[in-house]
Scaffold this motif. Sequence first.
Motif, PDB file in Angstrom:
ATOM      1  N   ALA A 224       0.823  -1.200   0.000  1.00 21.02           N
ATOM      2  CA  ALA A 224       0.000   0.000   0.000  1.00 21.02           C
ATOM      3  C   ALA A 224       0.865   1.262   0.000  1.00 21.02           C
ATOM      4  CB  ALA A 224      -0.932  -0.005   1.209  1.00 21.02           C
ATOM      5  N   VAL A 225       1.967   1.222   0.753  1.00 19.87           N
ATOM      6  CA  VAL A 225       2.895   2.361   0.784  1.00 19.87           C
ATOM      7  C   VAL A 225       3.498   2.586  -0.593  1.00 19.87           C
ATOM      8  CG1 VAL A 225       5.152   3.120   1.648  1.00 19.87           C
ATOM      9  CG2 VAL A 225       3.445   2.228   3.238  1.00 19.87           C
ATOM     10  N   GLU A 226       3.933   1.525  -1.217  1.00 24.32           N
ATOM     11  CA  GLU A 226       4.560   1.647  -2.531  1.00 24.32           C
ATOM     12  C   GLU A 226       3.572   2.125  -3.586  1.00 24.32           C
ATOM     13  OE1 GLU A 226       6.159  -2.222  -3.163  1.00 24.32           O
ATOM     14  OE2 GLU A 226       7.739  -1.986  -1.629  1.00 24.32           O
ATOM     15  N   GLN A 227       2.342   1.649  -3.497  1.00 22.05           N
ATOM     16  CA  GLN A 227       1.336   2.037  -4.478  1.00 22.05           C
ATOM     17  C   GLN A 227       0.919   3.492  -4.325  1.00 22.05           C
ATOM     18  OE1 GLN A 227      -2.187  -0.378  -4.387  1.00 22.05           O
ATOM     19  NE2 GLN A 227      -3.120   0.589  -6.172  1.00 22.05           N
ATOM     20  N   SER A 228       0.819   3.949  -3.079  1.00 21.91           N
ATOM     21  CA  SER A 228       0.341   5.313  -2.820  1.00 21.91           C
ATOM     22  C   SER A 228       1.452   6.351  -2.778  1.00 21.91           C
ATOM     23  CB  SER A 228      -0.411   5.348  -1.489  1.00 21.91           C
ATOM     24  OG  SER A 228       0.469   5.042  -0.406  1.00 21.91           O
ATOM     25  N   GLY A 229       2.715   5.889  -2.639  1.00 20.98           N
ATOM     26  CA  GLY A 229       3.817   6.834  -2.490  1.00 20.98           C
ATOM     27  C   GLY A 229       3.850   7.495  -1.125  1.00 20.98           C
ATOM     28  N   PHE A 230       3.267   6.843  -0.133  1.00 18.90           N
ATOM     29  CA  PHE A 230       3.211   7.395   1.224  1.00 18.90           C
ATOM     30  C   PHE A 230       4.633   7.564   1.764  1.00 18.90           C
ATOM     31  CE2 PHE A 230       2.221   7.675   5.708  1.00 18.90           C
ATOM     32  CZ  PHE A 230       0.962   8.238   5.733  1.00 18.90           C
ATOM     33  N   GLU A 231       4.924   8.732   2.334  1.00 25.66           N
ATOM     34  CA  GLU A 231       6.277   9.045   2.776  1.00 25.66           C
ATOM     35  C   GLU A 231       6.311   9.522   4.223  1.00 25.66           C
ATOM     36  OE1 GLU A 231       7.578  12.030   0.028  1.00 25.66           O
ATOM     37  OE2 GLU A 231       8.192  10.566  -1.481  1.00 25.66           O
ATOM     38  N   ALA A 232       7.516   9.509   4.795  1.00 22.52           N
ATOM     39  CA  ALA A 232       7.761  10.071   6.123  1.00 22.52           C
ATOM     40  C   ALA A 232       7.632  11.595   6.041  1.00 22.52           C
ATOM     41  CB  ALA A 232       9.156   9.665   6.582  1.00 22.52           C
ATOM     42  N   PRO A 233       7.436  12.270   7.191  1.00 19.68           N
ATOM     43  CA  PRO A 233       7.423  11.736   8.560  1.00 19.68           C
ATOM     44  C   PRO A 233       6.048  11.199   8.941  1.00 19.68           C
ATOM     45  CG  PRO A 233       7.220  14.109   8.634  1.00 19.68           C
ATOM     46  CD  PRO A 233       7.382  13.749   7.185  1.00 19.68           C
ATOM     47  N   ALA A 234       6.059  10.070   9.611  1.00 21.19           N
ATOM     48  CA  ALA A 234       4.804   9.449  10.000  1.00 21.19           C
ATOM     49  C   ALA A 234       5.018   8.564  11.218  1.00 21.19           C
ATOM     50  CB  ALA A 234       4.239   8.609   8.851  1.00 21.19           C
ATOM     51  N   VAL A 235       3.941   8.355  11.949  1.00 20.43           N
ATOM     52  CA  VAL A 235       3.934   7.352  13.013  1.00 20.43           C
ATOM     53  C   VAL A 235       3.046   6.207  12.560  1.00 20.43           C
ATOM     54  CG1 VAL A 235       4.354   9.002  14.871  1.00 20.43           C
ATOM     55  CG2 VAL A 235       2.001   8.407  14.250  1.00 20.43           C
ATOM     56  N   ALA A 236       3.328   5.029  13.079  1.00 21.84           N
ATOM     57  CA  ALA A 236       2.512   3.858  12.788  1.00 21.84           C
ATOM     58  C   ALA A 236       1.817   3.417  14.064  1.00 21.84           C
ATOM     59  CB  ALA A 236       3.377   2.725  12.242  1.00 21.84           C
ATOM     60  N   VAL A 237       0.552   3.073  13.940  1.00 23.85           N
ATOM     61  CA  VAL A 237      -0.211   2.511  15.055  1.00 23.85           C
ATOM     62  C   VAL A 237      -0.615   1.103  14.646  1.00 23.85           C
ATOM     63  CG1 VAL A 237      -2.166   2.788  16.613  1.00 23.85           C
ATOM     64  CG2 VAL A 237      -1.110   4.801  15.570  1.00 23.85           C
ATOM     65  N   ILE A 238      -0.267   0.129  15.465  1.00 22.21           N
ATOM     66  CA  ILE A 238      -0.488  -1.277  15.142  1.00 22.21           C
ATOM     67  C   ILE A 238      -1.320  -1.913  16.246  1.00 22.21           C
ATOM     68  CG2 ILE A 238       0.643  -3.494  14.703  1.00 22.21           C
ATOM     69  CD1 ILE A 238       3.172  -1.772  13.963  1.00 22.21           C
ATOM     70  N   GLY A 239      -2.415  -2.536  15.856  1.00 22.33           N
ATOM     71  CA  GLY A 239      -3.266  -3.216  16.828  1.00 22.33           C
ATOM     72  C   GLY A 239      -4.736  -3.025  16.522  1.00 22.33           C
ATOM     73  N   SER A 240      -5.573  -3.692  17.290  1.00 23.63           N
ATOM     74  CA  SER A 240      -7.017  -3.670  17.044  1.00 23.63           C
ATOM     75  C   SER A 240      -7.640  -2.292  17.225  1.00 23.63           C
ATOM     76  CB  SER A 240      -7.708  -4.680  17.977  1.00 23.63           C
ATOM     77  OG  SER A 240      -7.289  -6.000  17.684  1.00 23.63           O
ATOM     78  N   VAL A 241      -6.969  -1.398  17.939  1.00 24.63           N
ATOM     79  CA  VAL A 241      -7.528  -0.051  18.123  1.00 24.63           C
ATOM     80  C   VAL A 241      -7.701   0.666  16.793  1.00 24.63           C
ATOM     81  CG1 VAL A 241      -6.704   0.283  20.493  1.00 24.63           C
ATOM     82  CG2 VAL A 241      -5.201   0.897  18.554  1.00 24.63           C
ATOM     83  N   VAL A 242      -6.922   0.278  15.797  1.00 21.08           N
ATOM     84  CA  VAL A 242      -7.043   0.929  14.481  1.00 21.08           C
ATOM     85  C   VAL A 242      -8.453   0.742  13.922  1.00 21.08           C
ATOM     86  CG1 VAL A 242      -6.205   0.887  12.096  1.00 21.08           C
ATOM     87  CG2 VAL A 242      -4.593   0.695  13.988  1.00 21.08           C
ATOM     88  N   ASN A 243      -9.072  -0.393  14.218  1.00 21.93           N
ATOM     89  CA  ASN A 243     -10.421  -0.649  13.703  1.00 21.93           C
ATOM     90  C   ASN A 243     -11.474   0.286  14.303  1.00 21.93           C
ATOM     91  OD1 ASN A 243      -9.557  -2.774  12.069  1.00 21.93           O
ATOM     92  ND2 ASN A 243      -9.802  -4.281  13.724  1.00 21.93           N
ATOM     93  N   LEU A 244     -11.145   0.943  15.415  1.00 25.32           N
ATOM     94  CA  LEU A 244     -12.101   1.841  16.064  1.00 25.32           C
ATOM     95  C   LEU A 244     -12.316   3.119  15.256  1.00 25.32           C
ATOM     96  CD1 LEU A 244     -10.866   1.451  19.741  1.00 25.32           C
ATOM     97  CD2 LEU A 244     -12.996   0.569  18.795  1.00 25.32           C
ATOM     98  N   GLN A 245     -11.414   3.407  14.339  1.00 25.26           N
ATOM     99  CA  GLN A 245     -11.568   4.638  13.562  1.00 25.26           C
ATOM    100  C   GLN A 245     -12.912   4.699  12.859  1.00 25.26           C
ATOM    101  OE1 GLN A 245      -9.693   5.255   9.670  1.00 25.26           O
ATOM    102  NE2 GLN A 245      -8.596   7.016  10.532  1.00 25.26           N
ATOM    103  N   ALA A 246     -13.372   3.557  12.352  1.00 24.19           N
ATOM    104  CA  ALA A 246     -14.651   3.537  11.635  1.00 24.19           C
ATOM    105  C   ALA A 246     -15.821   3.942  12.528  1.00 24.19           C
ATOM    106  CB  ALA A 246     -14.897   2.135  11.060  1.00 24.19           C
ATOM    107  N   GLN A 247     -15.708   3.706  13.842  1.00 22.04           N
ATOM    108  CA  GLN A 247     -16.771   4.075  14.762  1.00 22.04           C
ATOM    109  C   GLN A 247     -16.648   5.513  15.240  1.00 22.04           C
ATOM    110  OE1 GLN A 247     -17.012   1.306  18.086  1.00 22.04           O
ATOM    111  NE2 GLN A 247     -16.104  -0.329  16.843  1.00 22.04           N
ATOM    112  N   LEU A 248     -15.420   6.007  15.340  1.00 21.64           N
ATOM    113  CA  LEU A 248     -15.179   7.286  15.997  1.00 21.64           C
ATOM    114  C   LEU A 248     -15.121   8.475  15.049  1.00 21.64           C
ATOM    115  CD1 LEU A 248     -12.569   6.130  18.654  1.00 21.64           C
ATOM    116  CD2 LEU A 248     -15.046   6.341  18.885  1.00 21.64           C
ATOM    117  N   LEU A 249     -14.955   8.236  13.772  1.00 20.32           N
ATOM    118  CA  LEU A 249     -14.915   9.339  12.818  1.00 20.32           C
ATOM    119  C   LEU A 249     -16.178   9.355  11.956  1.00 20.32           C
ATOM    120  CD1 LEU A 249     -11.263   9.622  11.485  1.00 20.32           C
ATOM    121  CD2 LEU A 249     -12.415  10.994  13.235  1.00 20.32           C
TER     122      LEU A 249
END
Length: 249
Positions: A224-249
Amino acid sequence: MNQTTPVGNVYLVGAGPGDPGLMTLKGKGLLECADVVVYDALVSPAILAMINPQAEQINAGKRRGRHSKAQDETTQLLIEKAQDHAIVVRLKGGDPFVFGRGGEEMADLRAAGIAVEVIPGITAGIAAPAYAGIPVTHRGVSCSVTFVTGHEAAGKYCPQVNWRAIAQSSETIVVYMGIHNLPTITHELQAGGLSPDTPIALIRWGTRPEQAELIATLATIQAAVEQSGFEAPAVAVIGSVVNLQAQLL
């Protein structure tokens, strides 16, 4: 005047992740009355605009492959400026003590007889996920969070990060400076037992108007990074909490 006797204080000020509204009142007050401000590369223009117009402003920023000043040069500069100026601000992105080498600078300054005060800042590892609608802890989902540097060469914080152990020890993992080492990080976390389907969010320029997010899984994020050209600076969040975005936004 005896130039060997410091006349001023050095303030290690955390600028936060970028949104000027997240700058502390104490930090803002120091910027407004500073004589000298030595600032990092990731400090946002909106924060720099708070600096006293009469202050000397020095860019000591470090970005991958583009270092304005070496760390020892920056510390020596602070020591020299404290000989002649009352208020010297070392303005650091995020929090000075969270992968900001603030402890090293403070130790060197104290050893040189310079008075130092730390003004904490909001770190990107908490603020960027919050602005993306991702809580790093959430009842019933995650009761632990680990903050780790993903750029192991950056300051040699921990040149042998044990990703496999981290995979087993925390429900949420927040990685700073991890874009360039992402293939290694995702591989090692999976080797440590995390499912390839574990969600991961990359958040670039967190809390700024240009904030951008990329969400995938450990197995698919690099493509996905290679396809989108996503670049730094960035932080990564790893874990099930990421799925909460769909409920909270």
